[in-house]
Design a protein around this motif. Structure first.
Motif, PDB file in Angstrom:
ATOM      1  N   ILE A 112       0.854  -1.184   0.000  1.00  0.00           N
ATOM      2  CA  ILE A 112       0.000   0.000   0.000  1.00  0.00           C
ATOM      3  C   ILE A 112       0.893   1.238   0.000  1.00  0.00           C
ATOM      4  O   ILE A 112       1.851   1.323   0.777  1.00  0.00           O
ATOM      5  CB  ILE A 112      -0.925   0.040   1.234  1.00  0.00           C
ATOM      6  CG1 ILE A 112      -1.793  -1.204   1.323  1.00  0.00           C
ATOM      7  CG2 ILE A 112      -1.767   1.306   1.241  1.00  0.00           C
ATOM      8  CD1 ILE A 112      -2.860  -1.302   0.274  1.00  0.00           C
TER       9      ILE A 112
ATOM     10  N   VAL B 142       0.883   5.732  -0.389  1.00  0.00           N
ATOM     11  CA  VAL B 142       0.147   6.992  -0.448  1.00  0.00           C
ATOM     12  C   VAL B 142       0.890   7.845  -1.474  1.00  0.00           C
ATOM     13  O   VAL B 142       2.062   8.191  -1.278  1.00  0.00           O
ATOM     14  CB  VAL B 142       0.079   7.698   0.918  1.00  0.00           C
ATOM     15  CG1 VAL B 142      -0.538   9.088   0.766  1.00  0.00           C
ATOM     16  CG2 VAL B 142      -0.722   6.866   1.915  1.00  0.00           C
TER      17      VAL B 142
ATOM     18  N   THR C 146      -4.523   6.999  -1.304  1.00  0.00           N
ATOM     19  CA  THR C 146      -4.033   5.636  -1.136  1.00  0.00           C
ATOM     20  C   THR C 146      -4.028   4.958  -2.496  1.00  0.00           C
ATOM     21  O   THR C 146      -4.971   5.092  -3.266  1.00  0.00           O
ATOM     22  CB  THR C 146      -4.948   4.858  -0.164  1.00  0.00           C
ATOM     23  OG1 THR C 146      -4.886   5.519   1.110  1.00  0.00           O
ATOM     24  CG2 THR C 146      -4.511   3.419  -0.011  1.00  0.00           C
TER      25      THR C 146
ATOM     26  N   SER D  46      -3.357   4.596   5.439  1.00  0.00           N
ATOM     27  CA  SER D  46      -4.030   4.041   4.265  1.00  0.00           C
ATOM     28  C   SER D  46      -5.511   4.395   4.296  1.00  0.00           C
ATOM     29  O   SER D  46      -6.064   4.865   3.300  1.00  0.00           O
ATOM     30  CB  SER D  46      -3.848   2.526   4.213  1.00  0.00           C
ATOM     31  OG  SER D  46      -4.583   1.970   3.150  1.00  0.00           O
TER      32      SER D  46
END
Length: 166
Positions: A28, A30, A44, A91
């Motif tokens: 994940i 950003v 995200t 997230s």
């Protein structure tokens, strides 16, 4: 003369396609950018990957429905922050909509001015080199100008859920 077979039209349902793609575990990130006035924006993204080593290129996919897309299209630089296992809150915060995603979030300007998050697994600063429209997303390609990383476990997403390694 032999004609090339035409690809079959996709008849897969959106939910089925989403379920199938969910079988691919991903980290994940950003993705961050600043607007013309200098305000920080981010989202995200698990649709992130390296593209090339020479030159070093990465890409992030941005949905046409998100308001941050206009800033990725216009800004010369953007950042990618790779989240660690304990950063689910980031997230979730940057996945939301309808508010200032940076509200209450500590960040700093990288060498390019791109917004970067402290204490993430890695930060990547890019110069935008291309934006390609593909379906309902834009693929934003950037050349890596600066990057840093630290040890730790990643935040992992698999089958529409956060997971841990091991």
């Amino acid at each position: 003369m032999t004609s090339q077979p035409q690809p079959a039209m996709s008849k897969i349902e959106k939910q089925q396609f989403r379920r199938i793609c969910g079988k691919f575990a991903s980290g994940i990130t950003v993705a961050t950018v600043r607007d013309a006035a200098g305000a920080a924006h981010g989202m995200t993204a698990n649709s992130f990957t390296s593209v090339s080593l020479a030159p070093p290129l990465v890409l992030v996919c941005v949905d046409h429905r998100t308001r941050v897309l206009e800033h990725f299209r216009a800004s010369e630089y953007f950042g990618v922050n790779i989240l660690g296992a304990g950063q689910r809150h980031l997230s979730d915060k940057f996945a939301g909509s309808g508010y200032d995603r940076f509200e209450g979030v500590e960040w700093y300007a990288g060498q390019t001015g791109a917004p970067l998050l402290p204490e993430v697994l890695a930060t990547i600063e890019c110069a935008r080199v291309n934006v390609v429209t593909a379906g309902d997303h834009d693929i934003v390609i950037g050349e890596v100008l600066h990057a840093d990383c630290q040890d730790g476990d990643p935040l992992v997403f698999y089958c529409s859920q956060y997971r841990s390694l091991g």
